[in-house]
Design an enzyme around this catalytic site. Structure first.
Site, PDB file in Angstrom:
ATOM      1  N   HIS A 134      30.280  34.655  34.050  1.00  0.00           N
ATOM      2  CA  HIS A 134      31.114  34.065  33.003  1.00  0.00           C
ATOM      3  C   HIS A 134      32.595  34.148  33.369  1.00  0.00           C
ATOM      4  CE1 HIS A 134      32.487  33.105  28.943  1.00  0.00           C
ATOM      5  NE2 HIS A 134      33.285  34.159  29.034  1.00  0.00           N
ATOM      6  N   GLU A 135      33.021  35.307  33.851  1.00  0.00           N
ATOM      7  CA  GLU A 135      34.421  35.473  34.219  1.00  0.00           C
ATOM      8  C   GLU A 135      34.775  34.623  35.444  1.00  0.00           C
ATOM      9  OE1 GLU A 135      36.532  36.904  32.251  1.00  0.00           O
ATOM     10  OE2 GLU A 135      34.937  37.590  30.936  1.00  0.00           O
TER      11      GLU A 135
END
Length: 169
Positions: A134-135
């Site tokens: 996600h990051e």
């Protein structure tokens, strides 16, 4: 498409910052003060762009995660970054027990991931890989180009308001 839009948002944000304070200088003291405010805010915007990630990481007490300390994390991030088509970001460790992760940077080549000790110890490897992915997606779509200056500006506003005593604890 997302990347170009986020870069444009950043230029609008920093340009708006410079324009608002230049107008404030014009309103307070005319052309001379407006020109001083313009130059100072232009320097602040450049500092915010180039040193914003360092400011965020330093304000949270993050330290770089060496390969010896987190070999599994480095391997996972390298594999995920390769799949996303971006260079591997630098990894930082936050010395607190709260489970959190965030990405900072100026784009794909100059970015960093920060993970807290609480997140690393609380999540199993599969969930940690999802958080890291996600990051990395934020880095790939250049969301960090917008998020990093916004976080630093918000921190400056809060600290400036504390000087006046408005948001004292």
């Amino acid at each position: 498409m997302f990347a170009a839009r986020n870069v444009a948002k950043t230029f609008l944000l920093l340009g708006g910052f410079v324009a608002v304070f230049t107008a404030l200088g014009w309103w307070i003291g005319g052309i001379r003060l407006a020109s001083v405010f313009f130059v100072v805010c232009l320097l602040m915007a450049a500092t915010l762009h180039w040193y914003g990630p360092r400011i965020v990481l330093a304000s949270l007490g993050a330290r770089e995660l060496t390969l010896g300390e987190g070999a599994l994390l480095h391997t996972t991030v390298e594999r995920l970054a390769m799949r996303a088509g971006i260079p591997r970001p630098r990894m930082y460790l936050l010395p607190d027990g709260h489970p959190r992760a965030f990405a900072v940077g100026r784009g794909r080549g100059a970015s960093a991931l920060a993970l807290s000790q609480g997140l690393v110890s609380a999540l199993p490897p599969a969930e940690l890989e999802g958080v890291l992915a996600h990051e990395l997606a934020k880095i790939r779509h250049r969301d960090v180009v917008v998020q990093t200056p916004v976080v630093v500006l918000a921190g400056w506003i809060v600290e400036a308001s504390r000087i006046g005593g408005w948001l004292e604890r």
